[in-house]
Design a protein around this motif. Structure first.
Motif, PDB file in Angstrom:
ATOM      1  N   ALA A 206       7.083   5.694  -3.103  1.00 24.60           N
ATOM      2  CA  ALA A 206       6.216   6.728  -2.539  1.00 24.60           C
ATOM      3  C   ALA A 206       4.791   6.217  -2.356  1.00 24.60           C
ATOM      4  N   LEU A 207       4.291   5.485  -3.333  1.00 23.72           N
ATOM      5  CA  LEU A 207       2.918   4.983  -3.246  1.00 23.72           C
ATOM      6  C   LEU A 207       2.794   3.850  -2.228  1.00 23.72           C
TER       7      LEU A 207
ATOM      8  N   ARG B  19       4.689  -5.119  -1.992  1.00 24.54           N
ATOM      9  CA  ARG B  19       4.991  -4.467  -0.722  1.00 24.54           C
ATOM     10  C   ARG B  19       6.498  -4.315  -0.561  1.00 24.54           C
ATOM     11  N   LEU B  20       6.887  -3.354   0.257  1.00 25.96           N
ATOM     12  CA  LEU B  20       8.303  -3.178   0.564  1.00 25.96           C
ATOM     13  C   LEU B  20       8.776  -4.307   1.461  1.00 25.96           C
ATOM     14  N   ASP B  21      10.056  -4.687   1.263  1.00 26.60           N
ATOM     15  CA  ASP B  21      10.605  -5.804   2.015  1.00 26.60           C
ATOM     16  C   ASP B  21      11.964  -5.449   2.614  1.00 26.60           C
TER      17      ASP B  21
ATOM     18  N   ASP C 212      -2.795   5.216   1.187  1.00 24.70           N
ATOM     19  CA  ASP C 212      -4.035   5.943   0.951  1.00 24.70           C
ATOM     20  C   ASP C 212      -4.022   6.602  -0.425  1.00 24.70           C
ATOM     21  N   GLN C 213      -2.863   7.051  -0.856  1.00 28.55           N
ATOM     22  CA  GLN C 213      -2.772   7.704  -2.157  1.00 28.55           C
ATOM     23  C   GLN C 213      -2.746   6.684  -3.292  1.00 28.55           C
ATOM     24  N   LEU C 214      -2.144   5.531  -3.048  1.00 34.82           N
ATOM     25  CA  LEU C 214      -2.243   4.451  -4.017  1.00 34.82           C
ATOM     26  C   LEU C 214      -3.706   4.042  -4.204  1.00 34.82           C
TER      27      LEU C 214
END
Length: 382
Positions: free
Chosen positions: A239-240, A360-362, A245-247
Motif C-alpha cells: 500500500a505504501l 520498490r515493487l518489481d 506520497d503517504q510513505l
C-alpha cells in the motif's frame, strides 16, 4: 431459518475481491442470507458493532462449527465466564506490558537477522522471504513451540485457516487441516514439560487449564497470529509503495507506522469476518433470526461503511480510523492486538524500509481471500 433477503455471490469472484459485493449488500440488503456460504451476513458497521456484544443471541459457542471440529473448542468459541477464564489464563503472554518488555526485543532480533540475509540479495518475494519468516519467528516465540521451524509454522497456520474457511467442504482442505493440527499437538507435547517463559504454553500450563483447552488455544493463537501479521506486513508495504506520497508523510514524521497499520486494517482487513450461531430467536433491522442460524459478522465490510468513512475504497493514512473494528468490538476483541501492533508497526515495517533503501515493487501483487485476505506474492527490489 432467517427470513433475510437472499443475496447470491460468485464464490470465486468473492475470494478474488469481496468488496464490490459487500458494497452492494450494504446498499441493497445490509443483512442478507448468502446461499453459497450458508450464512446470513451483517455488513454495516453499526449493526456489527452492536450485535457482536449480544452474545446471548449471537453466540460464539459453536461445537459443530468448523473451527471447533477441526481445532478443538478454544476460548474464541466460548462465551461469558468460560471465555473470560481462558482469556485471563492467556493474558500474561499477550498483555501490552509483556509485549513491550519481553517480546519486542525478540521481534527486533528476528527481523534484523532476516534482513541481514536479505539485504545483499537486492530482490526477494516480500511475502515468503520477509513477512512470513518474521511473523513465524514471532509466533514460535509467543506460543513456546520452539522446535517448530518457520516454514512449518506458516504452513500449519495456513492449512488451519483454510480449514476454518472451508465452507464449500473440500475434503483435501480438511485433510490438510487435520495434518496441521496433529503436527501442532506433537510440538506441544515436546515442549510441555519445560515451556519457554512468558509463552502461551507456559502461562496456560501455570494456570492449570485442561489439556484440551490448552491445545485448542495454542491452535487459536497460531491461526490468528501467523497469516494475519504476514498478510498485513506485506500488504501495508504494498500500500505504501503504491502510495508514495503517504510513505513520504511517514518518513517526514507527519504520520506514523501505526497510522498506516490502522488504515490498512480498515481498508483491507486481514481478518474479514467472525462467525456466530444464533442461540435464541430474535430480530435485527426487521430480519428474523432463528436458533441455529449461522451468521457472519463482516469486519471487512464494516471498515468500508460509507456511513462512517469518506472515500472508503481509498487508502489514506491521514484518515481518522476510530470507527473501524478490524479486531472486533465486543468481549472477543482480539487478545493478540498488542502483539500485532508491535510486530507490524513498531518493528517489521520501520526496519524493512530502513534496512532496504530504495525498496520498490518489481512485479504484480495478487490478493485473495474474503474470510482472511492478503497478498499471495510480492516481488520487490532495492
Amino acid at each position: 431459518m432467517t427470513d433475510a433477503p437472499h443475496f447470491s455471490i460468485d464464490p470465486a469472484a468473492f475470494a478474488a475481491d469481496p468488496y464490490p459485493a459487500l458494497a452492494r449488500m450494504r446498499r441493497e440488503a445490509p443483512i442478507a442470507f448468502v446461499p453459497e456460504l450458508g450464512a446470513t451476513l451483517l455488513t454495516r458497521r453499526d449493526d456489527i458493532h452492536r450485535q457482536e456484544k449480544r452474545i446471548e443471541v449471537f453466540s460464539s459457542h459453536q461445537p459443530d462449527g468448523l473451527m471447533s471440529v477441526l481445532m478443538g473448542e478454544n476460548m474464541m468459541r466460548k462465551d461469558g465466564d468460560a471465555h473470560q477464564a481462558e482469556r485471563r489464563a492467556l493474558f500474561p503472554a499477550l498483555s501490552p506490558r509483556t509485549v513491550a518488555q519481553h517480546w519486542r526485543s525478540v521481534f527486533e532480533a528476528a527481523a534484523n537477522d532476516i534482513l541481514d540475509d536479505l539485504a545483499p540479495l537486492g530482490a526477494c518475494d516480500l511475502v515468503t522471504d520477509y513477512a512470513m519468516p518474521v511473523s513465524a519467528a514471532a509466533l514460535i516465540a509467543i506460543t513456546g513451540l520452539s522446535g517448530m521451524t518457520r516454514a512449518e509454522m506458516d504452513r500449519v497456520s495456513q492449512h488451519m485457516i483454510d480449514g476454518c474457511a472451508n465452507y464449500l467442504g473440500d475434503p483435501e482442505v480438511e485433510a490438510r487441516c487435520h495434518a496441521a493440527t496433529a503436527l501442532i499437538d506433537s510440538h506441544i507435547d515436546r515442549s510441555f514439560d519445560m515451556p519457554p517463559p512468558k509463552s502461551a504454553l507456559a502461562v496456560q500450563r501455570a494456570a492449570g487449564l485442561p489439556m484440551q483447552s490448552l491445545r485448542a488455544n495454542i491452535k487459536l493463537v497460531i491461526s490468528g497470529g501467523q497469516n494475519e501479521p504476514r498478510d498485513a506486513i506485506a500488504g501495508i508495504a504494498w500500500a505504501l509503495l503504491t502510495h508514495p506520497d503517504q510513505l513520504a508523510l511517514i518518513r517526514r514524521g507527519e504520520n506514523t507506522w501505526q497510522d498506516a497499520f490502522a488504515e490498512y486494517a480498515r481498508w483491507i482487513s486481514p481478518i474479514g469476518m467472525s462467525p456466530r450461531i444464533v442461540a435464541r430467536a430474535d430480530s435485527v433491522g426487521g430480519v428474523r433470526f432463528d436458533p441455529g442460524d449461522r451468521v457472519f459478522l463482516m469486519f471487512s465490510s464494516a471498515g468500508r461503511d460509507e456511513a462512517h468513512f469518506d472515500r472508503p475504497d481509498a487508502f489514506d493514512v491521514t484518515r481518522d480510523t476510530g470507527a473501524a473494528i478490524p479486531f472486533g468490538a465486543g468481549p472477543h476483541f482480539c487478545a493478540g492486538a498488542a502483539a500485532a501492533r508491535c510486530l507490524i508497526a513498531e518493528v517489521a515495517l520501520p526496519l524493512l524500509f530502513d534496512r532496504l533503501p530504495g525498496l520498490r515493487l518489481d512485479g504484480p501483487v495478487p490478493f485473495k481471500g474474503w474470510a482472511f485476505r492478503g497478498p499471495t506474492s510480492m516481488p520487490v527490489a532495492w
